[in-house]
Design an enzyme around this catalytic site. Structure first.
Site, short mmCIF file in Angstrom:
data_model
loop_
_atom_site.label_atom_id
_atom_site.label_comp_id
_atom_site.label_asym_id
_atom_site.label_seq_id
_atom_site.Cartn_x
_atom_site.Cartn_y
_atom_site.Cartn_z
NE ARG A 106 45.41 42.27 49.32
CZ ARG A 106 44.63 41.50 48.30
NH1 ARG A 106 43.54 41.16 48.83
NH2 ARG A 106 44.58 41.13 47.15
CG HIS A 133 44.70 45.34 42.99
ND1 HIS A 133 46.01 44.13 43.09
CD2 HIS A 133 43.57 44.41 43.25
CE1 HIS A 133 45.43 42.90 43.55
NE2 HIS A 133 43.97 42.78 43.81
CD GLN A 136 42.48 41.80 39.58
OE1 GLN A 136 42.30 40.99 40.48
NE2 GLN A 136 41.96 41.11 38.17
CB CYS A 266 38.85 42.95 40.61
SG CYS A 266 38.54 43.38 41.88
NE ARG A 294 46.20 39.37 40.53
CZ ARG A 294 45.39 39.49 42.45
NH1 ARG A 294 44.78 39.59 42.64
NH2 ARG A 294 46.88 39.61 42.90
N1 CP Z 1 40.91 40.32 43.21
C1 CP Z 1 41.61 39.93 44.31
O1 CP Z 1 42.88 40.72 44.63
O2 CP Z 1 40.86 38.88 45.08
P1 CP Z 1 41.99 38.45 46.67
O3 CP Z 1 41.11 40.16 47.46
O4 CP Z 1 41.10 37.83 47.08
O5 CP Z 1 43.18 38.53 46.63
N1 NVA Z 2 38.92 47.62 45.84
C1 NVA Z 2 38.19 46.01 46.28
C2 NVA Z 2 39.82 45.16 45.29
C3 NVA Z 2 39.69 44.03 46.11
C4 NVA Z 2 40.39 42.90 45.46
C5 NVA Z 2 39.27 46.61 47.54
O1 NVA Z 2 40.17 47.51 47.53
O2 NVA Z 2 38.83 46.08 48.56
#
Ligand code: CP
Ligand code: NVA
Length: 329
Positions: A106, A133, A136, A266, A294
């Site tokens: 990430r 993402h 997701q 999400c 997920r």
């Molecule tokens: N939706 C999602 O990716 O959640 P987190 O940021 O908690 O991993």
């Molecule tokens: N768009 C959001 C998604 C979090 C899961 C972010 O990038 O923070």
């Protein structure tokens, strides 16, 4: 049925072909109903998780999911010291591939994901970057399939910021040949590059992707999806509340979509901003099904990406073989 993915890495949905997505979802559903026959599948296998941003769902679902299949995950917190600051990103990949079987990352910048992938012989899975993402979107599609979404007749509506989650959903809908309407305030449209890539794929799959600033255009949608107005890493200086307010998903906006429309997010949700409690806590909300899925879809991805590397006399991983997934009876 198990897919054999053509790609080594999943950096974005476009890495997957139209023929790979449905088998992945089917495997995810099979694992959701019963994972017991895979409990030792990843014995002696390791996953390294590099995270430059916070996470609840992604971290926990990867760690628990991999453990349920017998594997072991190591979490490296890079929130303070970014990947590439202590040594190059390429050297990071070249070290990690000597110990582990897969990297889940990430990152602030999508370039970090592609650089990790370009320099590793093991699979890299994007666990969220500033632009994509994919895990997701795969979980969301699995959720839609469970709800009866039919890409030949149903439409998904996105309402809010044209962000990373929106990009991955657009890529997914373009890949499976479905319809999606993206509704954003002016100035917060999805990236023009992603739109171009999606339209190119839509030409081949028959998908329909539309963009508008007018939220009334979501009528007749199967589900309404929203996300935070301020993604992790985005500047706090840009004032968004006023311009985004008409895009807050309220019962009135759900009524515009039509009776029976589902609500998707999400998570994490910012209640009172992009969505109100009366929607996210209503029976039409499927947000926790998305969160649960997920884990199942990521397990399916891991089963199809992880290889049995053969090793040369120096112990360096040199070749890749087909995934060692269980054969169906
Ligand atoms: N939706 C999602 O990716 O959640 P987190 O940021 O908690 O991993
Ligand atoms: N768009 C959001 C998604 C979090 C899961 C972010 O990038 O923070």
């Amino acid at each position: 049925m198990h897919t054999r993915l053509a790609t080594k890495d999943v950096t974005r949905i476009m890495d997957l072909s139209p023929y790979e997505i449905m088998p992945l979802v089917e495997l995810g559903r099979e694992l959701k109903s019963d994972i017991r026959s895979y409990k030792d599948h990843f014995a002696q296998r390791s996953l390294v998780m590099l995270f430059e941003k916070p996470s609840l769902r992604t971290r926990v679902s990867f760690e628990i999911g991999f453990a349920r299949m017998g594997g072991h995950a190591v979490y490296l917190d890079h929130e303070k010291l970014r990947i590439g600051e202590r040594e190059t990103i390429a050297d990071y990949s070249r070290n990690l591939e000597r110990w582990c079987d897969c990297i889940v990352a990430r990152t602030m910048s999508h370039n970090t994901i592609t650089t990790l992938a370009a320099n590793a012989t093991i699979p890299i899975i994007n666990a969220l970057s500033d632009i994509h993402h994919p895990c997701q979107a795969l979980a969301d599609y699995m959720t839609l399939v469970e709800l009866g979404f039919d890409c030949r007749q149903h439409q998904l509506a996105w309402v809010g910021d044209g962000n990373n989650v929106c990009h991955s959903l657009m890529e997914l809908m373009a890949t499976i040949g479905a319809s999606m309407i993206v509704v954003t305030p002016e100035g917060f449209e999805p990236s023009a590059d992603i739109v171009r890539d999606c339209q190119a794929r839509a030409c081949r799959t028959g998908a329909t992707l539309r963009h508008t600033n007018d939220v009334k255009k979501i009528s007749g949608s199967f589900a309404v999806y929203t996300d935070t107005w301020r993604s992790m890493g985005q500047s706090e200086k840009v004032a968004k509340e006023t311009v985004f307010k008409p895009y807050c998903v309220t019962p009135d906006i759900m009524a515009l979509a039509g009776s029976g429309a589902y609500f998707m997010h999400c998570l994490p949700a910012h209640r009172g901003h992009e969505v109100v409690d009366a929607v996210i806590d209503s029976p039409c909300s499927v947000v926790f099904d998305q969160a649960e899925n997920r884990m199942h879809i990521q397990n399916a991805l891991l089963l199809n990406l992880l290889t049995t590397p053969t090793q040369d006399s120096l112990g360096k991983n040199t070749t890749r073989t087909l995934p060692t997934t269980r054969s169906r009876p």
